[in-house]
Design a protein around this motif. Structure first.
Motif, PDB file in Angstrom:
ATOM      1  N   PRO A 200       0.852  -1.202   0.000  1.00  0.00           N
ATOM      2  CA  PRO A 200       0.000   0.000   0.000  1.00  0.00           C
ATOM      3  C   PRO A 200       0.891   1.257   0.000  1.00  0.00           C
ATOM      4  CG  PRO A 200      -0.835  -1.599   1.574  1.00  0.00           C
ATOM      5  CD  PRO A 200       0.483  -2.143   1.079  1.00  0.00           C
ATOM      6  N   LYS A 201       0.476   2.288  -0.736  1.00  0.00           N
ATOM      7  CA  LYS A 201       1.378   3.439  -0.873  1.00  0.00           C
ATOM      8  C   LYS A 201       1.496   4.238   0.423  1.00  0.00           C
ATOM      9  CE  LYS A 201      -1.938   6.686  -2.997  1.00  0.00           C
ATOM     10  NZ  LYS A 201      -3.147   5.889  -2.709  1.00  0.00           N
ATOM     11  N   MET A 202       0.605   3.969   1.355  1.00  0.00           N
ATOM     12  CA  MET A 202       0.695   4.624   2.668  1.00  0.00           C
ATOM     13  C   MET A 202       0.142   3.643   3.712  1.00  0.00           C
ATOM     14  SD  MET A 202      -0.659   8.412   3.606  1.00  0.00           S
ATOM     15  CE  MET A 202      -2.268   8.114   2.909  1.00  0.00           C
ATOM     16  N   GLY A 203       0.686   3.727   4.916  1.00  0.00           N
ATOM     17  CA  GLY A 203       0.268   2.748   5.921  1.00  0.00           C
ATOM     18  C   GLY A 203      -0.571   3.366   7.016  1.00  0.00           C
ATOM     19  N   THR A 204      -0.972   2.512   7.938  1.00  0.00           N
ATOM     20  CA  THR A 204      -1.723   2.992   9.103  1.00  0.00           C
ATOM     21  C   THR A 204      -0.932   2.742  10.382  1.00  0.00           C
ATOM     22  OG1 THR A 204      -2.745   0.802   9.239  1.00  0.00           O
ATOM     23  CG2 THR A 204      -3.969   2.500   8.029  1.00  0.00           C
ATOM     24  N   CYS A 205       0.287   2.196  10.241  1.00  0.00           N
ATOM     25  CA  CYS A 205       1.086   2.021  11.455  1.00  0.00           C
ATOM     26  C   CYS A 205       2.558   2.279  11.175  1.00  0.00           C
ATOM     27  CB  CYS A 205       0.876   0.615  12.027  1.00  0.00           C
ATOM     28  SG  CYS A 205       1.671  -0.703  11.130  1.00  0.00           S
ATOM     29  N   TYR A 206       3.291   2.580  12.211  1.00  0.00           N
ATOM     30  CA  TYR A 206       4.751   2.701  12.143  1.00  0.00           C
ATOM     31  C   TYR A 206       5.317   1.694  13.125  1.00  0.00           C
ATOM     32  CZ  TYR A 206       4.508   5.289  16.566  1.00  0.00           C
ATOM     33  OH  TYR A 206       4.272   5.637  17.885  1.00  0.00           O
ATOM     34  N   SER A 207       6.535   1.251  12.865  1.00  0.00           N
ATOM     35  CA  SER A 207       7.109   0.148  13.632  1.00  0.00           C
ATOM     36  C   SER A 207       8.529   0.514  14.058  1.00  0.00           C
ATOM     37  CB  SER A 207       7.128  -1.116  12.758  1.00  0.00           C
ATOM     38  OG  SER A 207       7.555  -2.234  13.495  1.00  0.00           O
ATOM     39  N   VAL A 208       8.730   0.663  15.349  1.00  0.00           N
ATOM     40  CA  VAL A 208      10.055   1.040  15.875  1.00  0.00           C
ATOM     41  C   VAL A 208      10.122   0.619  17.333  1.00  0.00           C
ATOM     42  CG1 VAL A 208       9.384   3.354  16.727  1.00  0.00           C
ATOM     43  CG2 VAL A 208      11.750   2.957  15.942  1.00  0.00           C
ATOM     44  N   ASN A 209      11.332   0.375  17.815  1.00  0.00           N
ATOM     45  CA  ASN A 209      11.506   0.026  19.229  1.00  0.00           C
ATOM     46  C   ASN A 209      11.612   1.331  20.022  1.00  0.00           C
ATOM     47  OD1 ASN A 209      12.369  -0.633  21.782  1.00  0.00           O
ATOM     48  ND2 ASN A 209      13.827  -2.193  21.115  1.00  0.00           N
ATOM     49  N   GLY A 210      10.500   1.775  20.578  1.00  0.00           N
ATOM     50  CA  GLY A 210      10.445   3.077  21.267  1.00  0.00           C
ATOM     51  C   GLY A 210      11.376   3.175  22.468  1.00  0.00           C
ATOM     52  N   SER A 211      11.809   1.997  22.985  1.00  0.00           N
ATOM     53  CA  SER A 211      12.688   2.049  24.171  1.00  0.00           C
ATOM     54  C   SER A 211      14.067   2.587  23.809  1.00  0.00           C
ATOM     55  CB  SER A 211      12.827   0.642  24.779  1.00  0.00           C
ATOM     56  OG  SER A 211      13.664  -0.175  23.946  1.00  0.00           O
ATOM     57  N   ARG A 212      14.349   2.700  22.510  1.00  0.00           N
ATOM     58  CA  ARG A 212      15.654   3.234  22.074  1.00  0.00           C
ATOM     59  C   ARG A 212      15.623   4.771  22.004  1.00  0.00           C
ATOM     60  NH1 ARG A 212      18.918  -0.234  23.465  1.00  0.00           N
ATOM     61  NH2 ARG A 212      20.519   0.887  22.270  1.00  0.00           N
ATOM     62  N   THR A 213      14.501   5.393  22.282  1.00  0.00           N
ATOM     63  CA  THR A 213      14.366   6.858  22.155  1.00  0.00           C
ATOM     64  C   THR A 213      15.506   7.630  22.812  1.00  0.00           C
ATOM     65  OG1 THR A 213      11.960   6.662  22.027  1.00  0.00           O
ATOM     66  CG2 THR A 213      12.841   8.840  22.625  1.00  0.00           C
ATOM     67  N   PRO A 214      15.902   7.307  24.047  1.00  0.00           N
ATOM     68  CA  PRO A 214      16.979   8.076  24.705  1.00  0.00           C
ATOM     69  C   PRO A 214      18.314   8.014  23.958  1.00  0.00           C
ATOM     70  CG  PRO A 214      15.840   6.638  26.283  1.00  0.00           C
ATOM     71  CD  PRO A 214      15.409   6.203  24.921  1.00  0.00           C
ATOM     72  N   PHE A 215      18.442   7.051  23.049  1.00  0.00           N
ATOM     73  CA  PHE A 215      19.739   6.855  22.383  1.00  0.00           C
ATOM     74  C   PHE A 215      19.809   7.513  21.008  1.00  0.00           C
ATOM     75  CE2 PHE A 215      20.943   4.066  25.725  1.00  0.00           C
ATOM     76  CZ  PHE A 215      19.817   3.312  26.056  1.00  0.00           C
ATOM     77  N   TRP A 216      18.654   8.048  20.527  1.00  0.00           N
ATOM     78  CA  TRP A 216      18.634   8.677  19.216  1.00  0.00           C
ATOM     79  C   TRP A 216      19.074  10.130  19.267  1.00  0.00           C
ATOM     80  CZ3 TRP A 216      12.897   6.834  18.797  1.00  0.00           C
ATOM     81  CH2 TRP A 216      12.867   5.455  18.503  1.00  0.00           C
ATOM     82  N   ASP A 217      19.477  10.653  18.128  1.00  0.00           N
ATOM     83  CA  ASP A 217      19.727  12.104  18.073  1.00  0.00           C
ATOM     84  C   ASP A 217      18.380  12.823  17.889  1.00  0.00           C
ATOM     85  OD1 ASP A 217      20.990  11.931  14.636  1.00  0.00           O
ATOM     86  OD2 ASP A 217      18.938  12.023  15.395  1.00  0.00           O
ATOM     87  N   ASP A 218      18.404  14.137  17.989  1.00  0.00           N
ATOM     88  CA  ASP A 218      17.145  14.907  17.956  1.00  0.00           C
ATOM     89  C   ASP A 218      16.381  14.724  16.646  1.00  0.00           C
ATOM     90  OD1 ASP A 218      18.503  17.736  19.850  1.00  0.00           O
ATOM     91  OD2 ASP A 218      17.681  15.771  20.467  1.00  0.00           O
ATOM     92  N   THR A 219      17.094  14.657  15.541  1.00  0.00           N
ATOM     93  CA  THR A 219      16.413  14.524  14.238  1.00  0.00           C
ATOM     94  C   THR A 219      15.680  13.197  14.146  1.00  0.00           C
ATOM     95  OG1 THR A 219      18.121  15.888  13.224  1.00  0.00           O
ATOM     96  CG2 THR A 219      16.746  14.586  11.742  1.00  0.00           C
ATOM     97  N   THR A 220      16.356  12.124  14.571  1.00  0.00           N
ATOM     98  CA  THR A 220      15.701  10.802  14.556  1.00  0.00           C
ATOM     99  C   THR A 220      14.468  10.816  15.442  1.00  0.00           C
ATOM    100  OG1 THR A 220      17.808   9.696  14.143  1.00  0.00           O
ATOM    101  CG2 THR A 220      16.047   8.351  15.073  1.00  0.00           C
TER     102      THR A 220
END
Ligand code: P6P
Length: 331
Positions: A200-220
Protein backbone atom coordinates in the motif's frame (compact mmCIF):
# COMPACT_ATOMS: atom_id res chain seq x y z
CA UNK A 1 -7.60 -27.20 -1.45
CA UNK A 2 -7.40 -25.01 -4.55
CA UNK A 3 -3.95 -25.79 -5.93
CA UNK A 4 -2.14 -22.72 -7.22
CA UNK A 5 1.01 -22.75 -9.34
CA UNK A 6 3.85 -24.60 -7.64
CA UNK A 7 7.16 -22.84 -7.03
CA UNK A 8 8.81 -25.32 -9.36
CA UNK A 9 6.38 -24.48 -12.18
CA UNK A 10 6.78 -20.73 -11.55
CA UNK A 11 10.59 -20.93 -11.58
CA UNK A 12 10.59 -22.95 -14.82
CA UNK A 13 8.13 -20.51 -16.41
CA UNK A 14 10.44 -17.62 -15.49
CA UNK A 15 13.36 -19.53 -16.98
CA UNK A 16 11.45 -20.16 -20.22
CA UNK A 17 11.29 -16.39 -20.68
CA UNK A 18 15.10 -16.35 -20.98
CA UNK A 19 15.93 -18.50 -24.07
CA UNK A 20 19.65 -18.52 -23.29
CA UNK A 21 19.15 -19.49 -19.64
CA UNK A 22 21.13 -22.50 -18.44
CA UNK A 23 18.74 -23.18 -15.56
CA UNK A 24 21.30 -22.19 -12.93
CA UNK A 25 19.16 -19.55 -11.23
CA UNK A 26 16.22 -22.00 -11.28
CA UNK A 27 18.42 -24.59 -9.60
CA UNK A 28 19.56 -22.05 -7.03
CA UNK A 29 16.03 -20.86 -6.16
CA UNK A 30 14.80 -24.43 -5.81
CA UNK A 31 17.70 -25.24 -3.49
CA UNK A 32 16.80 -22.21 -1.37
CA UNK A 33 13.27 -23.64 -1.20
CA UNK A 34 14.79 -26.99 -0.15
CA UNK A 35 16.69 -25.26 2.66
CA UNK A 36 13.51 -23.44 3.68
CA UNK A 37 11.60 -26.72 3.93
CA UNK A 38 14.34 -28.28 6.04
CA UNK A 39 14.64 -25.28 8.37
CA UNK A 40 10.84 -25.07 8.70
CA UNK A 41 10.80 -28.65 9.98
CA UNK A 42 13.61 -27.96 12.46
CA UNK A 43 11.84 -24.81 13.75
CA UNK A 44 8.47 -26.59 14.08
CA UNK A 45 10.01 -29.50 15.96
CA UNK A 46 12.63 -27.51 17.92
CA UNK A 47 11.02 -28.03 21.36
CA UNK A 48 10.81 -31.77 20.65
CA UNK A 49 14.41 -31.97 19.43
CA UNK A 50 16.03 -30.02 22.27
CA UNK A 51 16.83 -27.18 19.83
CA UNK A 52 15.45 -24.37 21.98
CA UNK A 53 17.96 -22.18 23.76
CA UNK A 54 21.55 -21.11 23.31
CA UNK A 55 24.25 -22.95 21.37
CA UNK A 56 26.89 -21.77 23.80
CA UNK A 57 29.03 -19.75 21.37
CA UNK A 58 28.97 -16.25 19.92
CA UNK A 59 28.78 -15.44 16.21
CA UNK A 60 30.94 -12.97 14.34
CA UNK A 61 28.65 -10.22 15.57
CA UNK A 62 29.48 -11.10 19.17
CA UNK A 63 25.91 -12.28 19.68
CA UNK A 64 24.95 -15.44 21.54
CA UNK A 65 24.03 -18.05 18.91
CA UNK A 66 20.78 -19.94 19.37
CA UNK A 67 20.98 -23.67 18.62
CA UNK A 68 18.64 -23.10 15.67
CA UNK A 69 20.93 -20.38 14.27
CA UNK A 70 23.66 -22.98 13.88
CA UNK A 71 21.31 -25.63 12.47
CA UNK A 72 19.78 -23.21 9.94
CA UNK A 73 23.19 -21.98 8.85
CA UNK A 74 24.41 -25.52 8.21
CA UNK A 75 21.24 -26.35 6.27
CA UNK A 76 21.58 -23.33 3.99
CA UNK A 77 25.30 -23.97 3.47
CA UNK A 78 24.74 -27.60 2.53
CA UNK A 79 21.79 -26.78 0.24
CA UNK A 80 23.73 -24.02 -1.56
CA UNK A 81 26.75 -26.30 -2.05
CA UNK A 82 24.46 -29.06 -3.33
CA UNK A 83 23.06 -26.64 -5.92
CA UNK A 84 26.53 -26.55 -7.51
CA UNK A 85 25.86 -23.07 -8.92
CA UNK A 86 27.14 -20.96 -6.01
CA UNK A 87 30.78 -19.92 -5.66
CA UNK A 88 30.56 -17.87 -2.50
CA UNK A 89 28.27 -17.80 0.48
CA UNK A 90 28.23 -15.01 3.05
CA UNK A 91 26.32 -15.80 6.23
CA UNK A 92 25.53 -13.72 9.28
CA UNK A 93 26.80 -16.67 11.31
CA UNK A 94 30.24 -16.91 9.68
CA UNK A 95 33.05 -14.35 9.74
CA UNK A 96 34.44 -15.31 6.33
CA UNK A 97 32.71 -16.31 3.11
CA UNK A 98 32.34 -20.01 2.41
CA UNK A 99 33.87 -20.56 -1.03
CA UNK A 100 32.94 -23.66 -3.00
CA UNK A 101 35.90 -26.06 -3.31
CA UNK A 102 36.31 -25.90 -7.09
CA UNK A 103 37.70 -23.04 -9.13
CA UNK A 104 35.84 -19.74 -8.97
CA UNK A 105 34.92 -19.58 -12.64
CA UNK A 106 32.60 -22.55 -12.94
CA UNK A 107 29.71 -21.49 -10.67
CA UNK A 108 28.16 -18.10 -11.27
CA UNK A 109 26.35 -16.87 -8.17
CA UNK A 110 27.05 -15.43 -4.73
CA UNK A 111 24.45 -15.73 -1.99
CA UNK A 112 24.24 -13.52 1.11
CA UNK A 113 21.98 -14.93 3.79
CA UNK A 114 20.81 -14.57 7.34
CA UNK A 115 19.90 -18.18 8.07
CA UNK A 116 17.59 -17.42 10.97
CA UNK A 117 16.82 -13.83 11.86
CA UNK A 118 15.09 -13.02 15.10
CA UNK A 119 16.20 -16.22 16.77
CA UNK A 120 15.89 -14.55 20.17
CA UNK A 121 12.15 -14.92 19.60
CA UNK A 122 12.28 -18.70 19.12
CA UNK A 123 11.78 -19.44 22.81
CA UNK A 124 8.50 -17.50 22.86
CA UNK A 125 7.20 -18.97 19.59
CA UNK A 126 7.25 -15.69 17.68
CA UNK A 127 7.58 -15.78 13.87
CA UNK A 128 11.22 -15.80 12.70
CA UNK A 129 12.73 -15.99 9.26
CA UNK A 130 15.58 -16.51 6.80
CA UNK A 131 16.66 -13.73 4.44
CA UNK A 132 18.68 -14.06 1.20
CA UNK A 133 20.11 -11.93 -1.58
CA UNK A 134 21.60 -13.33 -4.82
CA UNK A 135 24.22 -11.74 -7.11
CA UNK A 136 25.36 -13.00 -10.51
CA UNK A 137 29.13 -12.85 -10.96
CA UNK A 138 30.63 -10.28 -13.32
CA UNK A 139 33.33 -11.54 -15.72
CA UNK A 140 35.98 -9.72 -13.66
CA UNK A 141 34.90 -11.23 -10.34
CA UNK A 142 37.36 -13.54 -8.63
CA UNK A 143 35.82 -13.90 -5.20
CA UNK A 144 37.89 -11.10 -3.70
CA UNK A 145 36.34 -8.98 -0.95
CA UNK A 146 35.89 -6.09 -3.38
CA UNK A 147 33.98 -8.44 -5.69
CA UNK A 148 31.53 -9.21 -2.87
CA UNK A 149 30.96 -5.64 -1.66
CA UNK A 150 28.36 -4.63 -4.26
CA UNK A 151 25.32 -2.32 -4.08
CA UNK A 152 22.02 -4.09 -3.45
CA UNK A 153 20.71 -2.83 -6.81
CA UNK A 154 22.97 -5.50 -8.37
CA UNK A 155 20.94 -8.30 -6.77
CA UNK A 156 19.29 -10.50 -9.39
CA UNK A 157 16.96 -12.08 -6.81
CA UNK A 158 16.12 -11.62 -3.14
CA UNK A 159 13.62 -12.80 -0.60
CA UNK A 160 12.83 -14.24 2.77
CA UNK A 161 11.18 -17.23 4.40
CA UNK A 162 8.74 -16.77 7.30
CA UNK A 163 8.45 -19.63 9.81
CA UNK A 164 5.13 -18.74 11.39
CA UNK A 165 1.57 -20.01 11.39
CA UNK A 166 2.50 -21.18 7.91
CA UNK A 167 5.83 -21.27 6.09
CA UNK A 168 5.88 -18.56 3.45
CA UNK A 169 8.63 -17.96 0.87
CA UNK A 170 8.50 -14.40 -0.53
CA UNK A 171 10.83 -13.57 -3.42
CA UNK A 172 11.39 -11.53 -6.54
CA UNK A 173 13.88 -11.87 -9.39
CA UNK A 174 15.41 -9.19 -11.61
CA UNK A 175 12.38 -9.26 -13.89
CA UNK A 176 9.51 -10.52 -11.74
CA UNK A 177 7.13 -8.98 -9.27
CA UNK A 178 7.06 -10.03 -5.61
CA UNK A 179 5.58 -13.50 -5.24
CA UNK A 180 4.53 -15.36 -2.07
CA UNK A 181 4.62 -19.15 -1.94
CA UNK A 182 3.10 -21.12 0.95
CA UNK A 183 4.50 -24.51 1.94
CA UNK A 184 2.04 -27.40 1.82
CA UNK A 185 3.61 -29.52 4.59
CA UNK A 186 2.10 -32.76 3.37
CA UNK A 187 3.57 -32.55 -0.13
CA UNK A 188 6.69 -30.52 0.71
CA UNK A 189 5.94 -28.22 -2.25
CA UNK A 190 5.49 -24.45 -2.15
CA UNK A 191 2.39 -23.09 -3.93
CA UNK A 192 1.75 -19.56 -5.16
CA UNK A 193 -0.66 -17.96 -2.71
CA UNK A 194 0.29 -14.27 -2.98
CA UNK A 195 0.88 -13.31 -6.62
CA UNK A 196 2.41 -9.95 -7.60
CA UNK A 197 2.39 -8.48 -4.09
CA UNK A 198 2.29 -4.70 -3.88
CA UNK A 199 2.76 -2.54 -0.80
CA UNK A 200 0.00 0.00 0.00
CA UNK A 201 1.38 3.44 -0.87
CA UNK A 202 0.69 4.62 2.67
CA UNK A 203 0.27 2.75 5.92
CA UNK A 204 -1.72 2.99 9.10
CA UNK A 205 1.09 2.02 11.45
CA UNK A 206 4.75 2.70 12.14
CA UNK A 207 7.11 0.15 13.63
CA UNK A 208 10.05 1.04 15.87
CA UNK A 209 11.51 0.03 19.23
CA UNK A 210 10.44 3.08 21.27
CA UNK A 211 12.69 2.05 24.17
CA UNK A 212 15.65 3.23 22.07
CA UNK A 213 14.37 6.86 22.16
CA UNK A 214 16.98 8.08 24.70
CA UNK A 215 19.74 6.85 22.38
CA UNK A 216 18.63 8.68 19.22
CA UNK A 217 19.73 12.10 18.07
CA UNK A 218 17.15 14.91 17.96
CA UNK A 219 16.41 14.52 14.24
CA UNK A 220 15.70 10.80 14.56
CA UNK A 221 13.48 11.48 17.53
CA UNK A 222 11.56 14.03 15.44
CA UNK A 223 10.99 11.48 12.66
CA UNK A 224 9.50 8.93 15.02
CA UNK A 225 7.44 11.58 16.80
CA UNK A 226 6.08 12.83 13.45
CA UNK A 227 4.54 9.39 12.86
CA UNK A 228 3.45 8.99 16.47
CA UNK A 229 1.83 12.44 16.66
CA UNK A 230 0.12 12.41 13.25
CA UNK A 231 2.39 15.05 11.69
CA UNK A 232 2.80 13.13 8.44
CA UNK A 233 0.56 12.66 5.43
CA UNK A 234 -2.37 10.37 6.00
CA UNK A 235 -4.19 8.97 8.99
CA UNK A 236 -3.01 9.00 12.60
CA UNK A 237 -0.71 5.97 12.76
CA UNK A 238 -0.70 3.33 15.44
CA UNK A 239 2.50 1.65 16.62
CA UNK A 240 3.17 -2.01 15.97
CA UNK A 241 6.50 -3.66 16.90
CA UNK A 242 7.07 -7.43 17.06
CA UNK A 243 10.84 -7.36 17.43
CA UNK A 244 11.37 -9.88 14.63
CA UNK A 245 12.49 -8.15 11.42
CA UNK A 246 10.78 -10.59 9.07
CA UNK A 247 7.47 -10.35 10.93
CA UNK A 248 7.59 -6.55 11.13
CA UNK A 249 8.61 -6.27 7.48
CA UNK A 250 6.00 -8.73 6.21
CA UNK A 251 3.21 -6.85 8.01
CA UNK A 252 4.53 -3.65 6.43
CA UNK A 253 4.54 -5.29 2.97
CA UNK A 254 0.94 -6.45 3.33
CA UNK A 255 -0.63 -3.59 5.31
CA UNK A 256 1.67 -0.70 4.47
CA UNK A 257 3.49 1.54 6.94
CA UNK A 258 7.12 2.05 7.85
CA UNK A 259 9.62 -0.01 9.82
CA UNK A 260 12.47 1.94 11.36
CA UNK A 261 15.64 0.78 13.03
CA UNK A 262 17.56 4.06 13.16
CA UNK A 263 21.17 4.64 14.02
CA UNK A 264 21.95 5.94 17.50
CA UNK A 265 24.34 8.57 18.83
CA UNK A 266 26.70 5.89 20.11
CA UNK A 267 25.89 3.43 17.28
CA UNK A 268 25.37 5.56 14.13
CA UNK A 269 25.65 2.43 11.97
CA UNK A 270 22.50 0.96 13.54
CA UNK A 271 21.87 -2.70 14.38
CA UNK A 272 20.65 -4.42 11.22
CA UNK A 273 23.06 -5.71 8.58
CA UNK A 274 23.30 -4.23 5.11
CA UNK A 275 24.13 -7.15 2.83
CA UNK A 276 21.95 -9.95 4.16
CA UNK A 277 19.11 -8.11 5.86
CA UNK A 278 18.51 -4.56 4.59
CA UNK A 279 19.51 -5.02 0.92
CA UNK A 280 17.36 -8.11 0.20
CA UNK A 281 14.32 -6.56 1.95
CA UNK A 282 14.93 -3.27 0.14
CA UNK A 283 14.75 -5.10 -3.21
CA UNK A 284 11.44 -6.64 -2.17
CA UNK A 285 10.11 -3.32 -0.87
CA UNK A 286 11.02 -1.35 -4.01
CA UNK A 287 9.73 -4.06 -6.35
CA UNK A 288 6.43 -3.95 -4.42
CA UNK A 289 6.21 -0.15 -4.87
CA UNK A 290 7.74 0.92 -1.57
CA UNK A 291 11.18 2.18 -0.63
CA UNK A 292 14.12 1.87 1.76
CA UNK A 293 16.82 4.28 2.93
CA UNK A 294 19.39 4.56 5.71
CA UNK A 295 18.57 8.11 6.73
CA UNK A 296 20.82 9.57 4.05
CA UNK A 297 20.74 7.34 0.95
CA UNK A 298 18.82 4.62 -0.84
CA UNK A 299 19.68 1.24 0.65
CA UNK A 300 20.05 -0.35 -2.81
CA UNK A 301 22.73 2.20 -3.75
CA UNK A 302 24.75 1.65 -0.58
CA UNK A 303 28.07 -0.20 -0.90
CA UNK A 304 29.38 -1.74 2.30
CA UNK A 305 33.02 -1.47 3.37
CA UNK A 306 32.91 -4.83 5.11
CA UNK A 307 30.80 -7.97 4.77
CA UNK A 308 29.02 -7.67 8.11
CA UNK A 309 28.42 -3.94 7.92
CA UNK A 310 25.41 -2.65 9.81
CA UNK A 311 23.07 0.08 8.57
CA UNK A 312 20.22 2.22 9.84
CA UNK A 313 17.02 1.16 8.09
CA UNK A 314 13.81 3.00 7.20
CA UNK A 315 11.70 0.74 4.95
CA UNK A 316 8.07 0.62 3.88
CA UNK A 317 5.32 2.37 1.92
CA UNK A 318 6.34 4.97 -0.64
CA UNK A 319 4.62 7.91 1.06
CA UNK A 320 5.70 6.88 4.57
CA UNK A 321 9.32 6.52 3.48
CA UNK A 322 9.16 9.87 1.65
CA UNK A 323 7.67 11.49 4.78
CA UNK A 324 10.51 10.08 6.90
CA UNK A 325 13.01 11.57 4.42
CA UNK A 326 11.18 14.92 4.50
CA UNK A 327 11.40 15.17 8.29
CA UNK A 328 15.01 14.01 8.29
CA UNK A 329 15.86 16.67 5.69
CA UNK A 330 14.28 19.35 7.88
CA UNK A 331 16.94 18.43 10.42
P1 P6P B 1 15.59 -4.84 19.23
C1 P6P B 1 16.21 -9.70 16.16
O1 P6P B 1 17.17 -9.88 17.18
C2 P6P B 1 16.70 -8.59 15.26
O2 P6P B 1 17.93 -8.89 14.70
C3 P6P B 1 15.66 -8.31 14.19
O3 P6P B 1 14.98 -9.47 13.81
C4 P6P B 1 14.74 -7.31 14.85
O4 P6P B 1 14.13 -6.43 13.93
C5 P6P B 1 15.70 -6.54 15.75
O5 P6P B 1 16.80 -7.40 16.03
C6 P6P B 1 15.04 -6.17 17.07
O6 P6P B 1 15.99 -5.42 17.80
O7 P6P B 1 16.77 -3.96 19.62
O8 P6P B 1 14.32 -4.03 19.04
O9 P6P B 1 15.38 -6.03 20.13
Amino acid sequence: MKVGMSLTAWVLRQQSQHPGARGELSTLLLHIALAARMVAQQVAEAPLRGLIGKFGKQNVQGEEQAKLDVVADEVFLEAMMASDVVSALVSEEREDPAYMPEDWGRAHYTVFYDPLDGSSNIDVNVTIGSIFGIYRHRPTDRGRLEDLLRPGRDQIAAGYVMYGSSTLLVLCTEDSGVQGFTLAPGTGEFFLTDADMTMPKMGTCYSVNGSRTPFWDDTTRRVVESFRDGQVQGPKRTERYIGSLIADFHRTLLKGGIFMYPGEVQKPEGKLRLLYEAAPLAMIAERAGGGAHDGKMRILDKVGEKLHERTPLFIGSRIDVEESQRVLAEG
